[in-house]
Design an enzyme around this catalytic site. Structure first.
Site, PDB file in Angstrom:
ATOM      1  N   ASP A  48       0.818  -1.206   0.000  1.00  0.00           N
ATOM      2  CA  ASP A  48       0.000   0.000   0.000  1.00  0.00           C
ATOM      3  C   ASP A  48       0.854   1.260   0.000  1.00  0.00           C
ATOM      4  OD1 ASP A  48      -2.183  -1.565   0.000  1.00  0.00           O
ATOM      5  OD2 ASP A  48      -2.702  -1.256   2.108  1.00  0.00           O
ATOM      6  N   GLU A  50       3.813   1.763  -1.164  1.00  0.00           N
ATOM      7  CA  GLU A  50       4.428   2.027  -2.458  1.00  0.00           C
ATOM      8  C   GLU A  50       3.391   2.526  -3.456  1.00  0.00           C
ATOM      9  OE1 GLU A  50       6.927  -0.212  -5.935  1.00  0.00           O
ATOM     10  OE2 GLU A  50       6.484  -1.332  -4.111  1.00  0.00           O
ATOM     11  N   TYR A  51       2.225   1.889  -3.388  1.00  0.00           N
ATOM     12  CA  TYR A  51       1.121   2.300  -4.256  1.00  0.00           C
ATOM     13  C   TYR A  51       0.755   3.766  -3.990  1.00  0.00           C
ATOM     14  CZ  TYR A  51      -3.580   2.500  -6.196  1.00  0.00           C
ATOM     15  OH  TYR A  51      -4.687   2.877  -6.904  1.00  0.00           O
ATOM     16  N   ASP A  52       0.650   4.102  -2.703  1.00  0.00           N
ATOM     17  CA  ASP A  52       0.342   5.492  -2.361  1.00  0.00           C
ATOM     18  C   ASP A  52       1.423   6.423  -2.885  1.00  0.00           C
ATOM     19  OD1 ASP A  52      -1.939   4.689  -1.130  1.00  0.00           O
ATOM     20  OD2 ASP A  52      -1.144   4.821   0.914  1.00  0.00           O
ATOM     21  N   LEU A  98      -5.177  14.977 -25.849  1.00  0.00           N
ATOM     22  CA  LEU A  98      -4.862  16.342 -26.276  1.00  0.00           C
ATOM     23  C   LEU A  98      -3.918  17.020 -25.309  1.00  0.00           C
ATOM     24  CD1 LEU A  98      -8.386  17.635 -27.336  1.00  0.00           C
ATOM     25  CD2 LEU A  98      -6.616  16.572 -28.731  1.00  0.00           C
ATOM     26  N   GLU A 134     -15.355  23.098 -29.343  1.00  0.00           N
ATOM     27  CA  GLU A 134     -16.386  22.198 -28.826  1.00  0.00           C
ATOM     28  C   GLU A 134     -16.233  22.090 -27.310  1.00  0.00           C
ATOM     29  OE1 GLU A 134     -15.565  18.397 -30.657  1.00  0.00           O
ATOM     30  OE2 GLU A 134     -15.369  19.285 -32.643  1.00  0.00           O
ATOM     31  N   LYS A 136     -15.711  20.460 -23.799  1.00  0.00           N
ATOM     32  CA  LYS A 136     -15.010  19.235 -23.420  1.00  0.00           C
ATOM     33  C   LYS A 136     -15.873  18.540 -22.371  1.00  0.00           C
ATOM     34  CE  LYS A 136     -10.401  17.791 -22.002  1.00  0.00           C
ATOM     35  NZ  LYS A 136     -10.860  16.915 -20.913  1.00  0.00           N
ATOM     36  N   ASP A 138     -17.141  16.140 -19.603  1.00  0.00           N
ATOM     37  CA  ASP A 138     -16.452  15.414 -18.544  1.00  0.00           C
ATOM     38  C   ASP A 138     -17.061  14.022 -18.438  1.00  0.00           C
ATOM     39  OD1 ASP A 138     -14.674  14.927 -16.586  1.00  0.00           O
ATOM     40  OD2 ASP A 138     -15.697  16.099 -15.043  1.00  0.00           O
ATOM     41  N   ARG A 157     -11.609   3.995 -24.241  1.00  0.00           N
ATOM     42  CA  ARG A 157     -10.331   4.523 -24.686  1.00  0.00           C
ATOM     43  C   ARG A 157      -9.162   3.680 -24.175  1.00  0.00           C
ATOM     44  NH1 ARG A 157      -6.222   7.528 -23.116  1.00  0.00           N
ATOM     45  NH2 ARG A 157      -5.223   8.807 -24.698  1.00  0.00           N
ATOM     46  N   GLU A 193     -17.956  10.925 -26.503  1.00  0.00           N
ATOM     47  CA  GLU A 193     -17.924  10.871 -25.043  1.00  0.00           C
ATOM     48  C   GLU A 193     -19.248  10.325 -24.508  1.00  0.00           C
ATOM     49  OE1 GLU A 193     -14.990  11.991 -24.289  1.00  0.00           O
ATOM     50  OE2 GLU A 193     -14.956  12.409 -22.132  1.00  0.00           O
ATOM     51  N   TYR A 245     -17.736  13.364 -31.764  1.00  0.00           N
ATOM     52  CA  TYR A 245     -16.925  14.516 -32.165  1.00  0.00           C
ATOM     53  C   TYR A 245     -15.691  14.182 -33.010  1.00  0.00           C
ATOM     54  CZ  TYR A 245     -14.646  13.087 -27.799  1.00  0.00           C
ATOM     55  OH  TYR A 245     -14.044  12.357 -26.800  1.00  0.00           O
ATOM     56  N   LYS A 309     -10.160  22.629 -32.441  1.00  0.00           N
ATOM     57  CA  LYS A 309      -9.588  21.824 -33.520  1.00  0.00           C
ATOM     58  C   LYS A 309      -9.496  22.671 -34.778  1.00  0.00           C
ATOM     59  CE  LYS A 309     -11.799  17.661 -31.738  1.00  0.00           C
ATOM     60  NZ  LYS A 309     -13.027  16.853 -31.847  1.00  0.00           N
ATOM     61  N   LYS A 333      -8.760  24.293 -20.486  1.00  0.00           N
ATOM     62  CA  LYS A 333      -9.500  23.949 -19.274  1.00  0.00           C
ATOM     63  C   LYS A 333     -10.143  25.179 -18.634  1.00  0.00           C
ATOM     64  CE  LYS A 333      -8.446  19.523 -18.975  1.00  0.00           C
ATOM     65  NZ  LYS A 333      -8.185  18.864 -17.696  1.00  0.00           N
ATOM     66  N   CYS A 427      17.880  13.165   6.260  1.00  0.00           N
ATOM     67  CA  CYS A 427      16.947  12.306   5.532  1.00  0.00           C
ATOM     68  C   CYS A 427      16.045  11.552   6.507  1.00  0.00           C
ATOM     69  CB  CYS A 427      17.738  11.327   4.673  1.00  0.00           C
ATOM     70  SG  CYS A 427      16.727  10.038   3.943  1.00  0.00           S
ATOM     71  N   CYS A 430      17.074   7.620   6.296  1.00  0.00           N
ATOM     72  CA  CYS A 430      18.342   7.009   6.708  1.00  0.00           C
ATOM     73  C   CYS A 430      19.158   7.897   7.641  1.00  0.00           C
ATOM     74  CB  CYS A 430      19.181   6.654   5.482  1.00  0.00           C
ATOM     75  SG  CYS A 430      19.886   8.082   4.645  1.00  0.00           S
ATOM     76  N   CYS A 445      19.002  13.729  -0.029  1.00  0.00           N
ATOM     77  CA  CYS A 445      19.740  12.873   0.900  1.00  0.00           C
ATOM     78  C   CYS A 445      21.068  12.498   0.263  1.00  0.00           C
ATOM     79  CB  CYS A 445      18.926  11.617   1.210  1.00  0.00           C
ATOM     80  SG  CYS A 445      19.884  10.296   1.959  1.00  0.00           S
ATOM     81  N   CYS A 451      21.007   4.577   1.667  1.00  0.00           N
ATOM     82  CA  CYS A 451      19.668   5.075   1.991  1.00  0.00           C
ATOM     83  C   CYS A 451      18.635   4.092   1.445  1.00  0.00           C
ATOM     84  CB  CYS A 451      19.459   6.448   1.379  1.00  0.00           C
ATOM     85  SG  CYS A 451      17.846   7.148   1.744  1.00  0.00           S
TER      86      CYS A 451
HETATM   87 ZN   LIG Z   1      18.426   8.856   2.965  1.00  0.00          ZN
END
Ligand SMILES: [Zn+2]
Length: 697
Positions: A48, A50-52, A98, A134, A136, A138, A157, A193, A245, A309, A333, A427, A430, A445, A451
């Site tokens: 988790d 690492e995923y975060d 795009l 056009e 966009k 959502d 997609r 879309e 589109y 476009k 945007k 750090c 470490c 670090c 480390c």
């Molecule tokens: Zn370190």
């Protein structure tokens, strides 16, 4: 499915926009892979934390580069339901994403770029650039394939190249015609879309709540969740809508202009957004943007910007695309949404090269329909400049409607005991000293391989999908092997088999899985040069740069020798390196610094003893200039320098900035100066514009 860490080693604060763009793409793919492993196969391949970390990195990059937020951004998928097991569909033509613009200046630059690229527009500044603007929507991009007038295949997609087959579900959407008239091309892919109106979304959520089912965060998530149902009957009961589109593969011409194409779409029975407008040029486009922006909250559906476009399809064709993004279209945007919340804590994370990155942990708050609990703080200077402190009440913003960042501290929301935030000078991982780089904003670090944050990340990068692609050796394994001293340097991976017994007896491993791993590793003892270069994790050297280097130097030996020689900034080797289009002094400096470090040279020697690094194989010589080095000089009559360069590269040539003995052709336009003179001196083949055009066909 290969899953990888998917991030480079460059601190977010130092990323160039090109790097950020590439990394966001990699991260989107990596996170999607992990989601898939977790939800569909119920078999997460990374922890988790690492995923975060991946999500945070993605978020930090998006916060710094709001304009680069992808349509398939992982941040957009928060709360989306798990994917059901749909069949894969390879798109006949990729579904491009795009480029994004946040403000008027970006849009004017886009139009200026088009004018610079196309000769006739450059020559005649009065010639208007007709553009279709056009809204966009959502929602969810999809592709609908018709053969002989019948709807035969519908796909999401996905990553742009491969999507999911949702044909059965799309057949239940009333806006999508089952058959289209005979004047449409026999093969026609219509793109558009899928979305849900706000009213339908509110009614659906009320029904879900009554039934004790989960509710959706916003109409987009509701549309996505409804479309990707295993049971088409469920999709049928959901009020999905569609706007068309664009097109994908077509069996014949669709129109001469985008506006004409939208007209034909309507004739064929597809809904087209009524707010699409044909505009005379940039001012007209911006006026329409302002108009729609004022009206958007009253629209029945969510839009998050406008898409522009270039109207003429022959111009679109010539403008082409760069990095899989069309040069003839851009998304503009709408401004960000904001909310107020409390900053609970400032956490400092350590990245793969030891960069210390601050992250704000927030009291969760809903911003524009998405719950936000973390925001980027960029770097320590930013914290000091805004005097952001733990316990402060802050304004959080999602720019581009997706990204959390801290805009400001609310003046009267500060607790009396609050103190300025002290950025650590050691750090957190470490305990090594963490030093500011000269002239930089990043604190790093100095622990190098001692480390844990850096060593593990370095190894994970080495085995990641775009590097050695060792699927069987996931992040958790790397962490476990490193902890037990089985793998400390990349070359140790190739010595794992010698320690076979130590693997097969480990928890979660058996004879068979160990044998599989060794076979997978053995298969990677031969590796392409570009992958090898990328795997080294040299700062600033992402996939594209690794490929440039491989293309230029062809073999590992030649590259090493050249990089050693390039330590002398007056050398020809250095000149060659910075003369590669796409590599500047900054990147060159990082590569040379890597080779100057004795410890890195030792790692390379060690790896060389374990591996066969294949020479770079140039793509088959399909064009007379493929593999050649070309220099353009002077003014061409038929095309701009930008178009000429794009054409040459598309045909496999290298375009260099200056003439040397390695130049194959110098294309000499009008008013050519010193480069033509130098070419004549060295005896490089010089081509007139006419000869050049004949050569490239
Ligand atoms: Zn370190």
């Amino acid at each position: 499915m290969a899953v990888s860490r998917g991030s480079t080693d460059v601190p977010v604060a130092e990323l160039t926009s090109a790097q950020a763009e590439r990394e966001l793409e990699t991260l989107a793919r990596a996170i999607a892979g992990h989601d898939k492993a977790y939800y569909e196969k119920d078999a997460p391949v990374i922890g988790d934390a690492e995923y975060d970390g991946l999500r945070r990195r993605n978020q930090a990059i998006e916060a710094r580069f709001p304009a680069l937020v992808r349509p398939d951004s992982p941040a957009q998928r928060i709360g989306a339901p798990p994917a059901a097991g749909f069949a894969k569909v390879a798109h006949a033509r990729p579904m491009l994403s795009l480029g994004n613009a946040m403000d008027e200046a970006d849009i004017r630059e886009f139009f200026d770029g088009v004018r610079r690229f196309l000769k006739e527009l450059q020559k005649d500044p009065a010639l208007p650039i007709e553009t279709v603007a056009e809204p966009k929507i959502d929602g969810l991009s999809i592709s609908l394939r018709y053969e002989d007038g019948r709807f035969v295949l519908g796909a999401t997609r996905g990553d742009g190249r491969t999507g999911e087959d949702v044909t059965a579900n799309l057949r239940t959407v009333a806006d999508i015609p089952d058959t289209i008239p005979g004047d449409a091309p026999r093969t026609l892919e219509v793109r558009g879309e899928i979305y849900m109106t706000r009213d339908d979304f509110a009614r659906l959520n009320a029904r879900q709540e009554d039934a004790g089912e989960k509710t959706f965060a916003n109409p987009r998530n509701a549309a996505a969740g409804s479309l990707r149902q295993k049971d088409a009957a469920v999709t049928q009961a959901r009020p999905l809508r569609f706007f068309a589109y664009a097109w994908g593969e077509v069996g014949g011409p669709v129109a001469d202009t985008q506006w004409g194409f939208l007209g034909r779409l309507k004739d064929w029975g597809f809904p087209v957004d009524p707010l699409a407008r044909l505009c005379a040029g940039v001012d007209d486009v911006l006026a329409h943007y302002g108009d729609v922006d004022r009206r958007r909250h009253g629209l029945p559906y969510d839009i998050d910007g406008m898409v522009y476009k270039i109207n003429r399809l022959d111009w679109q064709e010539r403008l082409g695309s760069v990095s899989r993004r069309p040069r003839w279209a851009i998304a503009h945007k709408f401004a960000a949404e904001r909310a107020r919340t409390v900053l609970k804590r400032i956490a400092v994370q350590v990245g793969r090269t030891g960069a210390l990155t601050p992250v704000a942990e927030l009291e969760p708050v809903t911003v524009g329909g998405v719950v936000v609990s973390r925001a980027t703080l960029h770097n320590e200077d930013e914290i000091a400049r805004k005097d952001i402190r733990e316990g402060d009440t802050v304004i959080v913003q999602r720019a581009g409607d997706v990204i959390p960042q801290i805009v400001e501290v609310v003046a009267d929301g500060r607790p009396p005991e609050s103190r300025p935030f002290l950025f650590p000078d050691t750090c957190p991982e470490c305990g090594s000293r963490a030093l500011r780089e000269e002239g930089g904003v990043v604190r790093r670090c100095t622990g190098g391989l001692v480390c844990p944050a850096q060593a593990t990340e370095r190894l994970k990068h080495f085995v990641s999908r775009d590097a050695f692609d060792l699927e069987g050796l996931g992040g958790r394994h790397i962490e476990a092997f490193r902890k037990d001293g089985l793998v400390t340097t990349p070359a140790d991976i190739f010595r794992l088999e010698e320690k076979g017994g130590a693997i097969a007896g480990r928890e979660g491993w058996g004879e068979r899985s160990a044998a599989n791993l060794f076979a997978a590793i053995a298969a990677k003892r031969t590796i392409a040069l570009e992958r090898f270069i990328y795997a080294l994790g040299i700062r600033q050297v992402g996939r594209a740069t690794a490929r440039l280097l491989a293309k230029q130097y062809a073999s590992l030996m030649a590259w090493r020798a050249a990089m050693d020689a390039a330590r002398d900034a007056d050398s020809e080797a250095y000149g060659d390196l910075v003369n590669i289009d796409g590599i500047g002094p900054l990147v060159a400096g990082e590569i040379i610094a890597f080779f100057s470090e004795p410890h890195n040279r030792a790692v390379l020697d060690d790896l060389a003893g374990q591996l066969t690094v294949e020479n770079f194989a140039a793509p088959a010589a399909a064009s007379p200039i493929s593999g050649k080095t070309v220099v353009l000089t002077g003014t061409l009559d038929s095309m701009t320098r930008g178009e000429a360069k794009a054409r040459a590269e598309a045909l496999g040539a290298k375009v260099a900035g200056s003439v040397s003995k390695k130049t194959d052709y110098v294309v000499v336009g009008a008013d050519a100066g010193s480069k033509a003179k130098k070419a004549a001196e060295i005896g490089v083949t010089m081509l007139s514009e006419a000869e050049w055009l004949e050569l490239i066909g």
